[in-house]
Design a protein around this motif. Sequence first.
Motif, PDB file in Angstrom:
ATOM      1  N   THR A 317       0.819  -1.218   0.000  1.00 19.26           N
ATOM      2  CA  THR A 317       0.000   0.000   0.000  1.00 19.26           C
ATOM      3  C   THR A 317       0.846   1.259   0.000  1.00 19.26           C
ATOM      4  O   THR A 317       0.361   2.331  -0.357  1.00 19.26           O
ATOM      5  N   GLY A 318       2.107   1.145   0.446  1.00 20.54           N
ATOM      6  CA  GLY A 318       2.973   2.322   0.508  1.00 20.54           C
ATOM      7  C   GLY A 318       2.584   3.300   1.588  1.00 20.54           C
ATOM      8  O   GLY A 318       3.019   4.456   1.573  1.00 20.54           O
ATOM      9  N   SER A 319       1.785   2.877   2.552  1.00 27.20           N
ATOM     10  CA  SER A 319       1.307   3.789   3.593  1.00 27.20           C
ATOM     11  C   SER A 319       2.454   4.265   4.487  1.00 27.20           C
ATOM     12  O   SER A 319       3.324   3.465   4.858  1.00 27.20           O
ATOM     13  N   PRO A 320       2.449   5.532   4.877  1.00 29.76           N
ATOM     14  CA  PRO A 320       3.499   6.039   5.772  1.00 29.76           C
ATOM     15  C   PRO A 320       3.272   5.680   7.235  1.00 29.76           C
ATOM     16  O   PRO A 320       4.121   5.968   8.076  1.00 29.76           O
ATOM     17  N   ILE A 321       2.123   5.060   7.551  1.00 28.30           N
ATOM     18  CA  ILE A 321       1.829   4.771   8.952  1.00 28.30           C
ATOM     19  C   ILE A 321       1.649   3.282   9.213  1.00 28.30           C
ATOM     20  O   ILE A 321       1.103   2.889  10.247  1.00 28.30           O
ATOM     21  N   GLY A 322       2.100   2.427   8.288  1.00 29.29           N
ATOM     22  CA  GLY A 322       2.087   1.004   8.558  1.00 29.29           C
ATOM     23  C   GLY A 322       3.063   0.664   9.679  1.00 29.29           C
ATOM     24  O   GLY A 322       4.099   1.329   9.844  1.00 29.29           O
ATOM     25  N   ASP A 323       2.777  -0.379  10.428  1.00 24.66           N
ATOM     26  CA  ASP A 323       3.631  -0.713  11.573  1.00 24.66           C
ATOM     27  C   ASP A 323       4.859  -1.528  11.190  1.00 24.66           C
ATOM     28  O   ASP A 323       5.893  -1.450  11.865  1.00 24.66           O
ATOM     29  N   THR A 324       4.785  -2.340  10.137  1.00 25.17           N
ATOM     30  CA  THR A 324       5.943  -3.175   9.824  1.00 25.17           C
ATOM     31  C   THR A 324       7.077  -2.432   9.105  1.00 25.17           C
ATOM     32  O   THR A 324       8.245  -2.783   9.315  1.00 25.17           O
ATOM     33  N   PRO A 325       6.816  -1.408   8.267  1.00 22.70           N
ATOM     34  CA  PRO A 325       7.939  -0.772   7.575  1.00 22.70           C
ATOM     35  C   PRO A 325       9.023  -0.213   8.493  1.00 22.70           C
ATOM     36  O   PRO A 325      10.213  -0.423   8.206  1.00 22.70           O
ATOM     37  N   PRO A 326       8.709   0.498   9.597  1.00 20.70           N
ATOM     38  CA  PRO A 326       9.800   0.980  10.453  1.00 20.70           C
ATOM     39  C   PRO A 326      10.686  -0.150  10.977  1.00 20.70           C
ATOM     40  O   PRO A 326      11.918  -0.035  10.985  1.00 20.70           O
ATOM     41  N   ALA A 327      10.055  -1.245  11.400  1.00 17.26           N
ATOM     42  CA  ALA A 327      10.836  -2.373  11.916  1.00 17.26           C
ATOM     43  C   ALA A 327      11.678  -2.998  10.809  1.00 17.26           C
ATOM     44  O   ALA A 327      12.854  -3.329  11.022  1.00 17.26           O
ATOM     45  N   LEU A 328      11.105  -3.170   9.635  1.00 19.74           N
ATOM     46  CA  LEU A 328      11.853  -3.769   8.538  1.00 19.74           C
ATOM     47  C   LEU A 328      12.966  -2.849   8.054  1.00 19.74           C
ATOM     48  O   LEU A 328      14.029  -3.314   7.624  1.00 19.74           O
ATOM     49  N   LEU A 329      12.764  -1.537   8.128  1.00 20.11           N
ATOM     50  CA  LEU A 329      13.838  -0.602   7.801  1.00 20.11           C
ATOM     51  C   LEU A 329      14.982  -0.741   8.795  1.00 20.11           C
ATOM     52  O   LEU A 329      16.159  -0.738   8.409  1.00 20.11           O
ATOM     53  N   ALA A 330      14.642  -0.872  10.081  1.00 19.99           N
ATOM     54  CA  ALA A 330      15.679  -1.041  11.099  1.00 19.99           C
ATOM     55  C   ALA A 330      16.414  -2.366  10.919  1.00 19.99           C
ATOM     56  O   ALA A 330      17.603  -2.482  11.269  1.00 19.99           O
ATOM     57  N   LEU A 331      15.738  -3.358  10.380  1.00 22.05           N
ATOM     58  CA  LEU A 331      16.362  -4.656  10.115  1.00 22.05           C
ATOM     59  C   LEU A 331      17.103  -4.676   8.782  1.00 22.05           C
ATOM     60  O   LEU A 331      17.645  -5.711   8.394  1.00 22.05           O
ATOM     61  N   GLU A 332      17.101  -3.528   8.089  1.00 14.99           N
ATOM     62  CA  GLU A 332      17.780  -3.376   6.799  1.00 14.99           C
ATOM     63  C   GLU A 332      17.292  -4.415   5.789  1.00 14.99           C
ATOM     64  O   GLU A 332      18.068  -5.044   5.055  1.00 14.99           O
ATOM     65  N   ALA A 333      15.973  -4.582   5.764  1.00 17.58           N
ATOM     66  CA  ALA A 333      15.338  -5.584   4.918  1.00 17.58           C
ATOM     67  C   ALA A 333      15.408  -5.192   3.444  1.00 17.58           C
ATOM     68  O   ALA A 333      15.570  -4.014   3.085  1.00 17.58           O
ATOM     69  N   GLN A 334      15.258  -6.202   2.628  1.00 11.59           N
ATOM     70  CA  GLN A 334      15.170  -6.032   1.178  1.00 11.59           C
ATOM     71  C   GLN A 334      13.879  -6.683   0.688  1.00 11.59           C
ATOM     72  O   GLN A 334      13.372  -7.614   1.320  1.00 11.59           O
ATOM     73  N   LEU A 335      13.367  -6.196  -0.418  1.00  8.56           N
ATOM     74  CA  LEU A 335      12.174  -6.774  -1.028  1.00  8.56           C
ATOM     75  C   LEU A 335      12.557  -7.496  -2.310  1.00  8.56           C
ATOM     76  O   LEU A 335      13.352  -6.986  -3.110  1.00  8.56           O
ATOM     77  N   ILE A 336      11.999  -8.679  -2.483  1.00  8.77           N
ATOM     78  CA  ILE A 336      12.168  -9.408  -3.737  1.00  8.77           C
ATOM     79  C   ILE A 336      10.930  -9.142  -4.580  1.00  8.77           C
ATOM     80  O   ILE A 336       9.816  -9.523  -4.210  1.00  8.77           O
ATOM     81  N   LEU A 337      11.114  -8.445  -5.677  1.00  3.02           N
ATOM     82  CA  LEU A 337      10.022  -8.086  -6.582  1.00  3.02           C
ATOM     83  C   LEU A 337      10.065  -9.009  -7.789  1.00  3.02           C
ATOM     84  O   LEU A 337      11.138  -9.218  -8.387  1.00  3.02           O
ATOM     85  N   ALA A 338       8.917  -9.553  -8.146  1.00  2.00           N
ATOM     86  CA  ALA A 338       8.850 -10.512  -9.247  1.00  2.00           C
ATOM     87  C   ALA A 338       7.948 -10.004 -10.362  1.00  2.00           C
ATOM     88  O   ALA A 338       6.919  -9.366 -10.114  1.00  2.00           O
ATOM     89  N   SER A 339       8.330 -10.299 -11.578  1.00  2.00           N
ATOM     90  CA  SER A 339       7.529  -9.996 -12.764  1.00  2.00           C
ATOM     91  C   SER A 339       7.780 -11.091 -13.784  1.00  2.00           C
ATOM     92  O   SER A 339       8.587 -12.000 -13.571  1.00  2.00           O
ATOM     93  N   ARG A 340       7.102 -11.000 -14.897  1.00  5.15           N
ATOM     94  CA  ARG A 340       7.280 -12.008 -15.941  1.00  5.15           C
ATOM     95  C   ARG A 340       8.709 -11.994 -16.488  1.00  5.15           C
ATOM     96  O   ARG A 340       9.199 -13.009 -16.994  1.00  5.15           O
ATOM     97  N   SER A 341       9.384 -10.872 -16.372  1.00  6.72           N
ATOM     98  CA  SER A 341      10.756 -10.770 -16.885  1.00  6.72           C
ATOM     99  C   SER A 341      11.801 -11.213 -15.876  1.00  6.72           C
ATOM    100  O   SER A 341      12.993 -11.227 -16.186  1.00  6.72           O
ATOM    101  N   GLY A 342      11.394 -11.590 -14.653  1.00  5.87           N
ATOM    102  CA  GLY A 342      12.356 -12.076 -13.668  1.00  5.87           C
ATOM    103  C   GLY A 342      12.157 -11.429 -12.302  1.00  5.87           C
ATOM    104  O   GLY A 342      11.117 -10.818 -12.021  1.00  5.87           O
ATOM    105  N   GLU A 343      13.165 -11.591 -11.459  1.00  2.39           N
ATOM    106  CA  GLU A 343      13.114 -11.049 -10.105  1.00  2.39           C
ATOM    107  C   GLU A 343      14.223 -10.032  -9.897  1.00  2.39           C
ATOM    108  O   GLU A 343      15.285 -10.111 -10.530  1.00  2.39           O
TER     109      GLU A 343
END
Length: 494
Positions: A317-343
């Motif tokens: 959703t890209g919301s600025p007030i979601g609870d998980t994004p701050p924690a995942l930012l602190a954990l230096e998380a990465q997102l795996i994005l997938a499409s028909r052309s690959g990941e």
Amino acid sequence: MTVNGEPRAFTGATHTSALDWLRDQGLTGAKEGCAEGECGACSILVARPGDPDVPGDRTRWTAINACLTPAAALAGQEVVTSEGLGSPDRLHPVQQAMALRGGSQCGYCTPGFICSMAAEYYRPDRACASACAPEGSSTGPALDEEHGPNGFDLHALSGNLCRCTGYRPIRDAAYGLPADPAADDPLAARRADPAPEPRPMEIHSAQGRFLRPAAFDDVLDLLATDESPVLVAGSTDFGVDVNLKGRRERLVVAIDRLPELRELNVYADAVEIGAALTLSEIERRLGGRIPLLAQVFPQFASRLIRNAATLGGNLGTGSPIGDTPPALLALEAQLILASRSGERTVPLSEYFTGYRQTVRRPDELIKAVRIPVPLSPVTAFHKIAKRRFDDISSVAVAFALTVAEGTVTRAAIGLGGVAATPLRATATERALIGRPWSRDTVLAAADVLRSEGTPMDDHRASGRYRAAMLGRSLEKLHAESTVSTDTVAPRELS
């Protein structure tokens, strides 16, 4: 779908909620109280897959908000409402306990409480505290204020509100339940068999289409078209827009049961969490192995919401007030994005580009969240909100620090609710790294933290208050920390 043991075919508009459809079927126990998943009056039970890491855990009766769930998403599934639990001449143990202990007054919220309570009653790993010690014994009647002697976790009711009875008799009913269901309890016996497999389907109505694809590649193919499908998993955000804003989409695609989005893998250098695993499933399967997330989960909305909500949805959703994004930012998380052309892999710190805008392309979906290890050992998640549970953050702050010989060697701080996007507090991180983990350092860094972001005034809090809470949050972390002079090794996952 099967409702209370009887097959029923769904007919209706694609946007129809499970609550409205059930009530149209004459099952009026579930009520609409808020239409946004905050009151629990609409709670129902759904048969969901158990924990694959636990032998014999095949099906779990899971409570969800029927007001948010599209009825079409339950096609081929098993549903139990309050009517299906018991009858006036043969009450279910949960109904019996509520009646005996005065847990119902006007009765409006009671069916929802009963369904949420039944989900906890059937939880397979519910264990008695202190061997179900009797009242007056030296070990006491309960493990703590929020866990009964029968192992009942009161957090199971965090998404259910009552405005007339008061919570003490409801708690008494929960704590008075038997430690284990009876041997002849059919819903308990049902747990030994697998949960229903998702069934590919497509429903058409004048408002549009609802599709459950047969395969992950089918979703990627749809995303590559110009149909602009809306992907839903738990529908905890989308369902609110449908109910309160009249949102209608031409094509809604359910991705909540795709195996490729429901994996949880622990590697030597990272843990990867599938985007469609519910927060309750993640919490259960991680078992506290990522302490920062373990702090987030109990504060994320309610158990009813966490039984449906996903990381993919919270980030998508890209919301600025979601609870998980701050924690995942602190954990230096990465997102795996997938499409028909690959990941491709994108650092979460580079994912958000503006208010509800991200780098994710229209042809991509979030496949998984990758959290690198080892983990920083000094962590905290501070959620500032008006209610303890089931509320939106005014400010959310997550910390992940490493301290070696009294010096901060690594710092990652995630913020929510103080800008148009979740963000890393990079200036504060620089003010900490290489300096002693001391009160003087913290006070100086807290001044920097107060200036991070662009907090605004709204009905939840003023910008000035938000800025003040940022600084106080760092001071609180230091006050509660026990590593001001010690070396604490980075945390490995076991």
